[in-house]
Design an enzyme around this catalytic site. Sequence first.
Site, short mmCIF file in Angstrom:
data_model
loop_
_atom_site.label_atom_id
_atom_site.label_comp_id
_atom_site.label_asym_id
_atom_site.label_seq_id
_atom_site.Cartn_x
_atom_site.Cartn_y
_atom_site.Cartn_z
N LYS A 110 0.83 -1.22 0.00
CA LYS A 110 0.00 0.00 0.00
C LYS A 110 0.86 1.27 0.00
CE LYS A 110 -2.17 -1.00 3.86
NZ LYS A 110 -1.53 -2.27 4.27
N ARG A 137 -9.12 0.51 9.60
CA ARG A 137 -8.74 -0.88 9.87
C ARG A 137 -9.81 -1.61 10.66
NH1 ARG A 137 -2.90 0.16 9.40
NH2 ARG A 137 -1.66 -1.71 9.72
N ARG A 146 11.80 -6.26 3.92
CA ARG A 146 11.63 -4.82 3.71
C ARG A 146 12.67 -4.03 4.49
NH1 ARG A 146 5.76 -2.36 4.32
NH2 ARG A 146 5.88 -2.88 6.52
N ARG A 180 12.12 -2.10 10.22
CA ARG A 180 11.16 -1.66 11.24
C ARG A 180 11.05 -2.73 12.31
NH1 ARG A 180 5.88 0.06 7.95
NH2 ARG A 180 4.96 -1.06 9.71
N ARG A 225 0.53 -9.38 12.96
CA ARG A 225 -0.13 -8.28 12.26
C ARG A 225 -1.08 -8.81 11.18
NH1 ARG A 225 4.67 -5.00 10.22
NH2 ARG A 225 3.15 -3.60 9.29
P1 AMP Z 1 1.21 0.24 9.10
O1 AMP Z 1 2.43 1.01 8.75
O2 AMP Z 1 -0.01 0.73 8.36
O3 AMP Z 1 1.40 -1.25 8.97
O4 AMP Z 1 0.89 0.55 10.65
C1 AMP Z 1 1.84 0.25 11.65
C2 AMP Z 1 1.13 0.10 12.98
O5 AMP Z 1 0.47 1.34 13.34
C3 AMP Z 1 0.04 -0.95 13.04
O6 AMP Z 1 0.56 -2.26 13.27
C4 AMP Z 1 -0.80 -0.44 14.20
O7 AMP Z 1 -0.17 -0.71 15.45
C5 AMP Z 1 -0.76 1.07 13.99
N1 AMP Z 1 -1.86 1.54 13.13
C6 AMP Z 1 -1.74 2.10 11.89
N2 AMP Z 1 -2.95 2.43 11.39
C7 AMP Z 1 -3.86 2.06 12.31
C8 AMP Z 1 -5.28 2.11 12.37
N3 AMP Z 1 -6.02 2.59 11.35
N4 AMP Z 1 -5.90 1.65 13.51
C9 AMP Z 1 -5.17 1.16 14.53
N5 AMP Z 1 -3.83 1.06 14.53
C10 AMP Z 1 -3.17 1.51 13.44
#
Ligand code: AMP
Length: 214
Positions: A13, A88, A127, A160, A171
């Site tokens: 994404k 989410r 990554r 990360r 996740r």
């Molecule tokens: P991402 O980079 O989108 O994979 O997000 C990294 C982390 O941020 C996730 O594993 C969650 O802990 C938190 N996070 C990001 N977006 C959301 C969301 N919309 N709702 C809840 N937690 C989020």
Amino acid sequence: MNIVFLGPPGAGKGTYAKELVKMLGIPHISTGDMFREAVASGSELGKKVEEILKKGELVPDDLTISIVKERLAKEDCEKGFILDGFPRTVDQAKALDEILKMLNKKLEYAIYFEVSEDVVVQRITNRRVCKNCGKIYNLITLPPKVDGKCDVCGGELYQREDDKEEVVKRRYRVYMENTYPVIEYYQKQNKLFTVDGSSGVDSVIKEVLNIIRG
Ligand code: AMP
């Protein structure tokens, strides 16, 4: 053009959004990036979410919804946005509808990047991200020219904390439990478009452009 990108971690994404916003002239809003920036800056929000991110769990809806609400009200979203990583949960999706209604906007496309768990694990554990400019690499499919260094700015590449294998698997599970219903939510609204996220970056981008250009 108001768009949300859906798909498990590792669906690409962020990579697709970064390319597309250059073409479309609208901002890329990633809640994950916003939370990571908050953690890095040591802000109040960062302190609240640091442990949650490390474990790969979801930040509570009220906190997440409030940062998105604030961000979407900014002037640079006038012509549209790509929301990446939000919503989410179904409650977040409903809140987004409310926020957009308040701003006199509406969501046009929910684009779902479909990928299997195996592809996700393989992609994410390989990554690497530039500490300096945020460019995303993959040690197998998109390696940097020089080991550990960003091609664009020479910054140091890092993995990360939540990209380690056991966290990635959690996740993915969290995603399936909480986010899959969001896909059904948009399907019911006739806004859902599914793209095969396991094909190459160029072909995925072409497909997204075909969708949004009708
Ligand atoms: P991402 O980079 O989108 O994979 O997000 C990294 C982390 O941020 C996730 O594993 C969650 O802990 C938190 N996070 C990001 N977006 C959301 C969301 N919309 N709702 C809840 N937690 C989020």
